[in-house]
Design an enzyme around this catalytic site. Structure first.
Site, PDB file in Angstrom:
ATOM      1  N   LYS A  54       0.843  -1.209   0.000  1.00  0.00           N
ATOM      2  CA  LYS A  54       0.000   0.000   0.000  1.00  0.00           C
ATOM      3  C   LYS A  54       0.871   1.250   0.000  1.00  0.00           C
ATOM      4  O   LYS A  54       0.604   2.209  -0.725  1.00  0.00           O
ATOM      5  CB  LYS A  54      -0.915  -0.007   1.235  1.00  0.00           C
ATOM      6  N   GLN A  98      -4.400  -1.518   9.884  1.00  0.00           N
ATOM      7  CA  GLN A  98      -4.346  -2.865   9.295  1.00  0.00           C
ATOM      8  C   GLN A  98      -4.983  -3.891  10.223  1.00  0.00           C
ATOM      9  O   GLN A  98      -4.639  -3.983  11.399  1.00  0.00           O
ATOM     10  CB  GLN A  98      -2.878  -3.231   8.991  1.00  0.00           C
ATOM     11  N   ASP A 121     -10.987   3.418   4.335  1.00  0.00           N
ATOM     12  CA  ASP A 121     -11.434   2.017   4.253  1.00  0.00           C
ATOM     13  C   ASP A 121     -12.962   1.943   4.228  1.00  0.00           C
ATOM     14  O   ASP A 121     -13.524   0.883   3.947  1.00  0.00           O
ATOM     15  CB  ASP A 121     -10.928   1.238   5.482  1.00  0.00           C
TER      16      ASP A 121
END
Ligand SMILES: NC(=O)c1ccc[n+]([C@@H]2O[C@H](COP(=O)([O-])OP(=O)(O)OC[C@H]3O[C@@H](n4cnc5c(N)ncnc54)[C@H](OP(=O)(O)O)[C@@H]3O)[C@@H](O)[C@H]2O)c1
Length: 294
Positions: A54, A98, A121
């Protein structure tokens, strides 16, 4: 094989180029460089690989990508303080924690601590609510990627019956929300299946578009696919493979060779939905940075 193989890498490259163009424009017109920070707690090797990719992908489109690494025994308070610091940092437009977190940390609590305007997200309850009330801000990257793939492939979703196998907050539920909207690439009739579904094959056999996100390799067999359907395999499971340098390979949910004999189009694993996820995440970061200039 009769099905056309959908090339997620090529579509993702197109999205990443759009993002790179948007980043360049934001820099030159407003002096703003979009920034994403990924917080990782603990040393799960797979998570570290995802986080590095990422960070690299962000930098490749001209964004600032950074990682905050915290030890596995990080106390709850320190993690929440870290998130609060990123919420207050004007150079950070996207925050991602994460998952999975170590057991002593509450994922829901941490997601709720993220400023919803930086929740790229799309998992904060505010963003979930906005998505399902037709006022979308950020949709989670994987379902957005699935929708974009269908649009790019010219798959007519409006009026079609889409069957999604899996009801997670990350994939199944937000994908249902996206495809139920009225706009382009949506307006579908959606069925969402899960382990409580009485007869899974009877549901999947009625799908014009079948999306599987179970994480169980081989859970979708060829006889579960309606002839001519479009099959999107979100599943990405590491299975041991001694012939690979890494010791594993990535497996989808769908038995590809069987489904490809029946479907009209199908995504491979890897090289299907996977590359779309990071591209759509970067799109959310760009959108967040753009929103700061009105
Ligand atoms: N390519 C990407 O970028 C990407 C991104 C995200 C996820 N993924 C992959 O997608 C897969 C799913 O991820 P997730 O986070 O959504 O997983 P998850 O939270 O474990 O959810 C799996 C869902 O599948 C359902 N399910 C499992 N076995 C089933 C069966 N035999 N019949 C019907 N339903 C079944 C479960 O039902 P219940 O709710 O009843 O338990 C659950 O709703 C994983 O392989 C993951 O690695 C890939």
């Amino acid at each position: 094989m009769t099905a056309r193989v959908i090339d997620g890498k090529t579509i993702a490259a197109k999205v990443r180029q759009e993002v790179a163009d948007g980043v360049a424009a934001l820099k030159s017109e407003h002096g703003i460089t979009p920034g994403i920070t990924v917080v990782i707690v603990g040393d799960d090797p797979a998570s570290h690989v995802y986080v590095r990719s990422k960070e690299r992908a962000a930098q490749q489109v001209g964004m600032n990508g950074s990682v905050v690494k915290l030890p596995a025994d990080t106390p709850r308070e320190l993690l929440l303080e870290t998130v609060a610091g990123l919420n207050d940092d004007p150079d950070v437009h996207g925050i991602l924690v994460q998952i999975p977190l170590p057991d002593h940390l509450d994922e829901d609590e941490v997601v709720k601590a993220i400023d919803p305007r930086k929740d790229v997200d799309g998992l904060h309850p505010e963003n979930v609510g906005l998505l399902f009330s037709g006022q979308r801000r950020f949709a989670p990257a994987t379902p957005s990627g699935v929708q974009r793939m269908l649009v790019e492939e010219g798959v007519e979703v409006s009026g079609a019956h889409v069957v999604i196998v899996g009801r997670s907050n990350l994939v199944g539920k937000p994908l249902a929300g996206l495809l139920l909207e009225r706009g382009k690439g949506a307006n579908a009739t959606v069925t969402v299946c899960h382990t409580g579904t009485a007869d899974l094959a009877a549901e999947t056999q009625r799908a014009d578009v079948l999306v599987s996100a179970t994480g169980i390799p081989g859970s979708i067999t060829g006889d579960m696919v309606k002839p001519g359907a479009v099959v999107i395999d979100v599943g990405t499971t590491r299975v041991p493979d001694a012939s690979k340098k890494s010791g594993y390979r990535l497996a989808g949910d769908v038995i590809f060779d069987e489904a490809a004999e029946v479907a009209s189009a199908i995504t491979p694993v890897p090289g299907g939905v996977g590359p779309m996820t990071i591209a759509m995440l970067l799109k959310n970061v760009l959108q967040s940075a753009q929103s700061t200039v009105g």
